[in-house]
Design a protein around this motif. Structure first.
Motif, PDB file in Angstrom:
ATOM      1  N   GLU A  48       0.833  -1.209   0.000  1.00  0.00           N
ATOM      2  CA  GLU A  48       0.000   0.000   0.000  1.00  0.00           C
ATOM      3  C   GLU A  48       0.864   1.254   0.000  1.00  0.00           C
ATOM      4  OE1 GLU A  48      -2.925   2.118   3.194  1.00  0.00           O
ATOM      5  OE2 GLU A  48      -3.484   0.080   2.574  1.00  0.00           O
ATOM      6  N   ASP A  49       1.950   1.240   0.774  1.00  0.00           N
ATOM      7  CA  ASP A  49       2.847   2.393   0.791  1.00  0.00           C
ATOM      8  C   ASP A  49       3.499   2.606  -0.572  1.00  0.00           C
ATOM      9  OD1 ASP A  49       2.261   2.783   3.453  1.00  0.00           O
ATOM     10  OD2 ASP A  49       4.073   1.777   4.190  1.00  0.00           O
ATOM     11  N   VAL A  50       3.853   1.518  -1.237  1.00  0.00           N
ATOM     12  CA  VAL A  50       4.456   1.645  -2.565  1.00  0.00           C
ATOM     13  C   VAL A  50       3.445   2.234  -3.550  1.00  0.00           C
ATOM     14  CG1 VAL A  50       5.374   0.352  -4.532  1.00  0.00           C
ATOM     15  CG2 VAL A  50       6.152  -0.174  -2.215  1.00  0.00           C
ATOM     16  N   LEU A  51       2.202   1.782  -3.470  1.00  0.00           N
ATOM     17  CA  LEU A  51       1.168   2.312  -4.363  1.00  0.00           C
ATOM     18  C   LEU A  51       0.963   3.805  -4.165  1.00  0.00           C
ATOM     19  CD1 LEU A  51      -1.442  -0.568  -4.029  1.00  0.00           C
ATOM     20  CD2 LEU A  51      -0.336   0.124  -6.161  1.00  0.00           C
ATOM     21  N   LEU A  52       0.864   4.234  -2.901  1.00  0.00           N
ATOM     22  CA  LEU A  52       0.461   5.615  -2.627  1.00  0.00           C
ATOM     23  C   LEU A  52       1.629   6.567  -2.420  1.00  0.00           C
ATOM     24  CD1 LEU A  52      -2.554   4.911  -0.245  1.00  0.00           C
ATOM     25  CD2 LEU A  52      -2.534   5.182  -2.734  1.00  0.00           C
ATOM     26  N   ASP A  53       2.697   6.092  -1.780  1.00  0.00           N
ATOM     27  CA  ASP A  53       3.805   6.986  -1.454  1.00  0.00           C
ATOM     28  C   ASP A  53       4.935   6.943  -2.478  1.00  0.00           C
ATOM     29  OD1 ASP A  53       2.431   7.671   0.877  1.00  0.00           O
ATOM     30  OD2 ASP A  53       3.355   6.048   2.018  1.00  0.00           O
ATOM     31  N   VAL A  54       4.835   6.019  -3.417  1.00  0.00           N
ATOM     32  CA  VAL A  54       5.823   5.961  -4.496  1.00  0.00           C
ATOM     33  C   VAL A  54       5.135   6.228  -5.841  1.00  0.00           C
ATOM     34  CG1 VAL A  54       7.544   4.548  -5.688  1.00  0.00           C
ATOM     35  CG2 VAL A  54       7.303   4.386  -3.197  1.00  0.00           C
ATOM     36  N   ALA A 211      -7.065   7.446  -0.940  1.00  0.00           N
ATOM     37  CA  ALA A 211      -7.386   6.017  -0.851  1.00  0.00           C
ATOM     38  C   ALA A 211      -7.340   5.512   0.592  1.00  0.00           C
ATOM     39  CB  ALA A 211      -6.416   5.212  -1.721  1.00  0.00           C
ATOM     40  N   ARG A 212      -6.404   5.989   1.387  1.00  0.00           N
ATOM     41  CA  ARG A 212      -6.335   5.536   2.782  1.00  0.00           C
ATOM     42  C   ARG A 212      -7.577   5.958   3.555  1.00  0.00           C
ATOM     43  NH1 ARG A 212      -0.583   6.923   2.308  1.00  0.00           N
ATOM     44  NH2 ARG A 212       0.640   4.991   2.438  1.00  0.00           N
ATOM     45  N   ALA A 213      -8.015   7.188   3.322  1.00  0.00           N
ATOM     46  CA  ALA A 213      -9.225   7.659   3.992  1.00  0.00           C
ATOM     47  C   ALA A 213     -10.441   6.867   3.534  1.00  0.00           C
ATOM     48  CB  ALA A 213      -9.425   9.151   3.734  1.00  0.00           C
ATOM     49  N   ALA A 214     -10.493   6.531   2.248  1.00  0.00           N
ATOM     50  CA  ALA A 214     -11.611   5.738   1.733  1.00  0.00           C
ATOM     51  C   ALA A 214     -11.638   4.362   2.395  1.00  0.00           C
ATOM     52  CB  ALA A 214     -11.492   5.593   0.214  1.00  0.00           C
ATOM     53  N   ALA A 215     -10.473   3.745   2.537  1.00  0.00           N
ATOM     54  CA  ALA A 215     -10.408   2.442   3.187  1.00  0.00           C
ATOM     55  C   ALA A 215     -10.856   2.531   4.641  1.00  0.00           C
ATOM     56  CB  ALA A 215      -8.990   1.882   3.100  1.00  0.00           C
ATOM     57  N   GLY A 216     -10.503   3.630   5.303  1.00  0.00           N
ATOM     58  CA  GLY A 216     -10.938   3.818   6.683  1.00  0.00           C
ATOM     59  C   GLY A 216     -12.442   3.955   6.793  1.00  0.00           C
ATOM     60  N   LEU A 217     -13.057   4.675   5.859  1.00  0.00           N
ATOM     61  CA  LEU A 217     -14.511   4.815   5.862  1.00  0.00           C
ATOM     62  C   LEU A 217     -15.194   3.461   5.663  1.00  0.00           C
ATOM     63  CD1 LEU A 217     -14.953   8.067   3.752  1.00  0.00           C
ATOM     64  CD2 LEU A 217     -15.639   7.768   6.135  1.00  0.00           C
ATOM     65  N   LEU A 218     -14.672   2.666   4.749  1.00  0.00           N
ATOM     66  CA  LEU A 218     -15.263   1.356   4.505  1.00  0.00           C
ATOM     67  C   LEU A 218     -15.119   0.452   5.716  1.00  0.00           C
ATOM     68  CD1 LEU A 218     -14.232   0.619   0.818  1.00  0.00           C
ATOM     69  CD2 LEU A 218     -16.499   1.158   1.689  1.00  0.00           C
ATOM     70  N   ALA A 219     -14.004   0.568   6.431  1.00  0.00           N
ATOM     71  CA  ALA A 219     -13.809  -0.247   7.623  1.00  0.00           C
ATOM     72  C   ALA A 219     -14.848   0.088   8.694  1.00  0.00           C
ATOM     73  CB  ALA A 219     -12.397  -0.046   8.165  1.00  0.00           C
ATOM     74  N   ARG A 220     -15.235   1.366   8.757  1.00  0.00           N
ATOM     75  CA  ARG A 220     -16.253   1.776   9.738  1.00  0.00           C
ATOM     76  C   ARG A 220     -17.663   1.465   9.253  1.00  0.00           C
ATOM     77  NH1 ARG A 220     -12.408   5.846  10.010  1.00  0.00           N
ATOM     78  NH2 ARG A 220     -13.571   7.312   8.698  1.00  0.00           N
ATOM     79  N   GLY A 221     -17.827   1.301   7.947  1.00  0.00           N
ATOM     80  CA  GLY A 221     -19.119   0.929   7.390  1.00  0.00           C
ATOM     81  C   GLY A 221     -19.930   2.119   6.927  1.00  0.00           C
ATOM     82  N   LEU A 222     -20.647   1.947   5.810  1.00  0.00           N
ATOM     83  CA  LEU A 222     -21.543   2.979   5.285  1.00  0.00           C
ATOM     84  C   LEU A 222     -22.977   2.481   5.391  1.00  0.00           C
ATOM     85  CD1 LEU A 222     -19.705   4.131   2.010  1.00  0.00           C
ATOM     86  CD2 LEU A 222     -19.563   5.124   4.292  1.00  0.00           C
ATOM     87  N   THR A 223     -23.869   3.380   5.729  1.00  0.00           N
ATOM     88  CA  THR A 223     -25.281   3.028   5.849  1.00  0.00           C
ATOM     89  C   THR A 223     -25.899   2.857   4.465  1.00  0.00           C
ATOM     90  OG1 THR A 223     -25.434   4.296   7.900  1.00  0.00           O
ATOM     91  CG2 THR A 223     -27.514   3.749   6.776  1.00  0.00           C
ATOM     92  N   ARG A 224     -26.606   1.750   4.265  1.00  0.00           N
ATOM     93  CA  ARG A 224     -27.245   1.511   2.973  1.00  0.00           C
ATOM     94  C   ARG A 224     -28.523   2.333   2.866  1.00  0.00           C
ATOM     95  NH1 ARG A 224     -25.265  -3.173   0.325  1.00  0.00           N
ATOM     96  NH2 ARG A 224     -27.075  -3.141  -1.045  1.00  0.00           N
TER      97      ARG A 224
END
Length: 369
Positions: A48-54, A211-224
Motif C-alpha cells: 500500500e505504501d508503494v502504491l500511494l507513497d511511491v 485512498a487511505r481515507a476511503a479504506a478507513g470509511l469502509l472499515a467503519r461501514g456505510l449506511t445503505r
C-alpha cells in the motif's frame, strides 16, 4: 532495531524508490521503473505504501511538471502507462489480504466521460490489500452499464471517481441511480473539491480525500440507503429552477460558434490562423463553456474562477499571458446577456484574470531559478 529506526528505514526505502521511479519515467524506461518498485517490495516495503507513497507521488509530480511546461502531454501519457502496467504487475505479484471482519464487495468505477482512471485503480488495489473484494470497472463507465453491473453483482458499496469537475452533472445522475437501488456511494477524486463540497452537494453518502481515507470509511461501514428512496429533490438544488445550466449546456455549440466569430471580428490576427490553431481555440472556448455550465449546476462561482486561474497559470508557464482569455469571456457575456448568474460568474472570472496580470511571471522551463 527500534520502532523509530524501522520507520526511518521504511521512509528511506520509499524515498529511494520514488527517486528511482521518477528517473525511470523521465527516461520512459518501463523495465527500470519496474525494478525500482519491485526492489522496494523485495526489501520489505508495504504494498500500500508503494502504491500511494511511491507510484501516486511520482504520478503527481508528472502532472506538476506538465503544468509547468517541463513535460509534454506525450511524456505525461507515457508515464501514466508505465504506472498502470506496474500496478497491474503488482496485483499478480503481491497476494490480496484474506477477507477481514469488515470486508465488503466494492465496485470501483470512473463516471461517464472520465478518462483519468489511475486514481480509481490505486483505490481498487488499496482496498484489495485491505481484504475487500473489488470489481474495478475502469475509465468512462456509462451510468446505464454501471447499473446493469450492479444488478448482477449487488456490491455493498460503489466508489465513484472523477477528476474533472465538468463531469459533476453526470456524476449526480450516477449517484442518484446507484442510491435508488439501495447501494451507498463513496465519492473521491479532484472533481469533488479539496474539501468534498461537491460530493455533499450532490448527495453522495461519503467522500474521501484519498485512498487511505476511503479504506478507513469502509472499515467503519456505510449506511445503505433504502431502495427506491428519493435522496434529493429539486428543493435541494433550487438554483437549477432558473434553467441557466440547461440552456448553457444545450447551447454549447452555438456559444462556441458565436464566440469564435466574434473573436475573428475583433482580433484580425485570428484570420491568419491555421486549421490547427482554430481547432485549439475552439477547444479552449468549449472548455470555458463547460466549466461555466458546471459552475451554474453547482451554483459555485469558485469552480469557474478556479478553472480560469488554473488555466491562466498553464498559459503563463508557456509564456502566454492569461489575459488572452479575456476577449472570449467578454463575448460570452454578450451571448449570455439574459442569464444573470452566468453574467455574474463571467464577471468574476474576468476579475480573476486581471488579478493574475498583477503577479510577476512564473519562470519558464529554460529560466534560471
Amino acid at each position: 532495531m527500534t520502532d523509530t529506526t524501522m520507520v526511518r528505514d521504511a521512509g528511506a526505502l520509499l524515498a529511494q524508490a520514488r527517486e528511482e521511479l521518477w528517473r525511470a519515467v523521465c527516461e520512459r524506461d518501463e523495465f527500470a521503473a519496474g525494478r525500482a518498485v519491485f526492489a522496494a517490495l523485495d526489501e520489505g516495503a508495504d504494498a500500500e505504501d508503494v502504491l500511494l507513497d511511491v507510484i501516486a507521488a511520482v504520478q503527481h509530480k508528472v502532472g506538476a511538471e506538465w503544468a509547468a511546461d517541463r513535460f509534454t502531454v506525450a511524456q505525461e501519457h507515457a508515464a501514466t502507462a508505465i504506472h498502470e502496467r506496474i500496478i497491474a504487475a503488482m496485483a499478480h505479484r503481491t497476494p490480496a489480504a484474506p477477507p477481514s471482519a469488515t470486508a465488503a464487495t466494492v465496485t470501483v468505477a470512473c463516471v461517464d466521460g472520465e478518462w483519468h482512471a489511475l486514481p480509481a485503480r490505486l483505490l481498487a488495489e488499496v482496498l484489495r490489500h485491505r481484504g475487500h473484494r473489488v470489481d474495478f470497472l475502469g475509465a468512462q463507465v456509462p451510468t446505464q452499464h454501471l447499473m446493469a453491473h450492479l444488478h448482477r453483482t449487488a456490491p455493498a458499496v460503489v466508489a465513484l471517481s472523477s477528476s474533472i469537475p465538468t463531469r459533476l452533472p453526470t456524476t449526480h445522475t450516477a449517484i442518484t441511480a446507484v442510491q435508488a437501488v439501495g447501494i451507498p456511494v463513496l465519492a473521491g477524486g479532484a472533481a469533488f473539491g479539496a474539501d468534498g463540497r461537491y460530493a455533499r452537494l450532490l448527495g453522495a453518502d461519503a467522500w474521501a480525500p484519498d485512498a487511505r481515507a476511503a479504506a478507513g470509511l469502509l472499515a467503519r461501514g456505510l449506511t445503505r440507503p433504502s431502495p427506491g428512496a428519493v435522496r434529493q429533490t429539486v428543493e435541494d438544488l433550487p438554483h437549477l429552477s432558473d434553467q441557466e445550466y440547461t440552456l448553457v449546456a444545450r447551447g454549447k455549440r452555438r456559444l462556441v460558434r458565436g464566440t469564435l466569430a466574434g473573436l475573428e471580428e475583433r482580433l484580425p490576427a485570428m484570420r491568419a490562423y491555421t486549421d490547427a490553431q482554430r481547432e485549439r481555440t475552439a477547444e479552449d472556448v468549449a472548455h470555458i463553456v463547460d466549466f461555466l455550465a458546471c459552475a451554474l449546476y453547482t451554483d459555485d462561482s469558485a469552480l469557474f474562477t478556479g478553472f480560469l486561474d488554473w488555466t491562466g497559470g498553464i498559459l503563463e508557464a508557456r509564456r502566454v499571458p492569461a489575459q488572452v482569455l479575456d476577449p472570449g469571456l467578454a463575448l460570452l457575456q454578450e451571448e449570455l446577456k439574459d442569464f444573470p448568474r452566468a453574467l455574474d460568474f463571467l464577471s468574476l472570472g474576468r476579475a480573476a484574470l486581471r488579478r493574475r496580470g498583477t503577479r510577476p511571471p512564473a519562470p519558464g522551463p529554460d529560466d534560471d531559478v
